[in-house]
Design a protein around this motif. Structure first.
Motif, short mmCIF file in Angstrom:
data_model
loop_
_atom_site.label_atom_id
_atom_site.label_comp_id
_atom_site.label_asym_id
_atom_site.label_seq_id
_atom_site.Cartn_x
_atom_site.Cartn_y
_atom_site.Cartn_z
N GLU A 133 -7.85 -42.55 -45.54
CA GLU A 133 -8.91 -42.94 -46.58
C GLU A 133 -10.30 -42.20 -45.95
OE1 GLU A 133 -7.88 -47.19 -48.25
OE2 GLU A 133 -8.23 -46.89 -45.75
N LEU A 134 -10.54 -42.47 -44.70
CA LEU A 134 -11.72 -41.85 -44.16
C LEU A 134 -11.89 -40.45 -44.52
CD1 LEU A 134 -14.34 -42.01 -42.18
CD2 LEU A 134 -12.89 -41.16 -40.51
N VAL A 135 -10.64 -39.46 -44.22
CA VAL A 135 -10.73 -37.93 -44.47
C VAL A 135 -10.94 -37.88 -46.04
CG1 VAL A 135 -9.10 -35.93 -44.64
CG2 VAL A 135 -9.54 -37.56 -42.31
N GLU A 136 -10.38 -38.50 -46.78
CA GLU A 136 -10.41 -38.13 -48.41
C GLU A 136 -12.00 -38.68 -48.60
OE1 GLU A 136 -9.86 -36.70 -51.73
OE2 GLU A 136 -8.48 -36.53 -49.93
N PHE A 190 -18.23 -47.22 -36.05
CA PHE A 190 -17.11 -48.44 -36.48
C PHE A 190 -17.71 -49.23 -37.82
CE2 PHE A 190 -15.77 -52.86 -36.57
CZ PHE A 190 -14.41 -52.65 -36.85
N GLU A 191 -18.68 -49.72 -37.53
CA GLU A 191 -19.46 -50.62 -38.85
C GLU A 191 -19.40 -50.09 -40.13
OE1 GLU A 191 -20.63 -49.99 -35.77
OE2 GLU A 191 -20.45 -52.03 -34.77
N ARG A 192 -18.76 -50.70 -40.93
CA ARG A 192 -18.71 -50.16 -42.29
C ARG A 192 -20.24 -50.18 -42.92
NH1 ARG A 192 -13.80 -49.91 -45.82
NH2 ARG A 192 -14.65 -49.35 -47.89
N ASP A 193 -20.97 -51.40 -42.86
CA ASP A 193 -22.22 -51.43 -43.35
C ASP A 193 -23.35 -50.45 -42.66
OD1 ASP A 193 -24.69 -52.04 -44.30
OD2 ASP A 193 -24.40 -54.44 -44.30
N HIS A 194 -23.96 -49.44 -43.14
CA HIS A 194 -24.88 -48.60 -42.58
C HIS A 194 -25.89 -49.51 -42.01
CE1 HIS A 194 -27.50 -45.06 -42.36
NE2 HIS A 194 -28.49 -45.84 -42.89
N TYR A 234 -15.55 -46.67 -40.12
CA TYR A 234 -14.31 -46.56 -40.41
C TYR A 234 -13.83 -48.00 -40.57
CZ TYR A 234 -13.45 -47.17 -35.41
OH TYR A 234 -13.38 -47.41 -34.03
N GLU A 235 -14.43 -49.20 -40.34
CA GLU A 235 -13.92 -50.31 -40.42
C GLU A 235 -13.09 -50.56 -42.04
OE1 GLU A 235 -15.99 -54.99 -40.11
OE2 GLU A 235 -17.20 -53.20 -40.43
N GLY A 236 -12.18 -51.31 -41.54
CA GLY A 236 -11.33 -51.21 -42.96
C GLY A 236 -10.77 -49.96 -43.79
#
Length: 146
Positions: free
Chosen positions: A19-22, A119-123, A12-14
């Motif tokens: 936006e997350l739900v969509e 949290f981290e956007r990058d997997h 969910y970072e950024g």
């Protein structure tokens, strides 16, 4: 042609909660598995209760698996790519509680696409990648990183 369940890895970072739900809805996610050790956040809407409420409103189930969380004192080394931090987290996954949580997530995949959230956007910089690898050992799946 065989179809395999989608395992979606998302940070969910950024992102806002909307936006997350969509993004989850666009991926057809039926259940989100929160793999944060402690599901609290300073970011609006991303703490457990508020997030669960937003997901429920969108028709997405929320499950928190504390046993898949990365210990707080292991996170900096993990983000820095230290092998010792990866090894330490692997030990978390091999505990009885970690194995039980992984089996539960595998079962959830029988109901449709499941997302792993942290949290981290990058997997690649998040412990989600090790969770996904372990799940791929348990069953055939399609990994989608968003």
């Amino acid at each position: 042609m065989d179809t395999f369940p989608n395992l979606v890895s998302i940070g969910y970072e950024g992102r806002s909660v909307d936006e997350l739900v969509e993004t989850l809805r666009a991926q057809g996610v039926s259940c989100l598995v929160d793999v944060r050790l402690t599901p609290i956040s300073r970011k609006a809407g991303m703490s457990k209760t508020a997030l669960e409420r937003a997901l429920h409103a969108a028709g997405i189930e929320y499950v928190h698996h504390r046993d898949l969380g990365n210990p707080k004192d292991n996170r900096d080394g993990y983000r820095a790519g230290h092998a010792s931090s990866f090894d330490r987290y692997q030990r978390v996954l091999t505990t009885a509680a970690g194995r039980d949580a992984l089996r539960h997530v595998s079962e959830l995949l029988d109901g449709g696409a499941v997302a792993l959230l942290c949290f981290e956007r990058d997997h690649a910089q998040c412990h989600r990648h090790q969770v996904a690898e372990e799940l791929a050992e348990l069953r055939t799946l399609r990994l989608v990183c968003v």
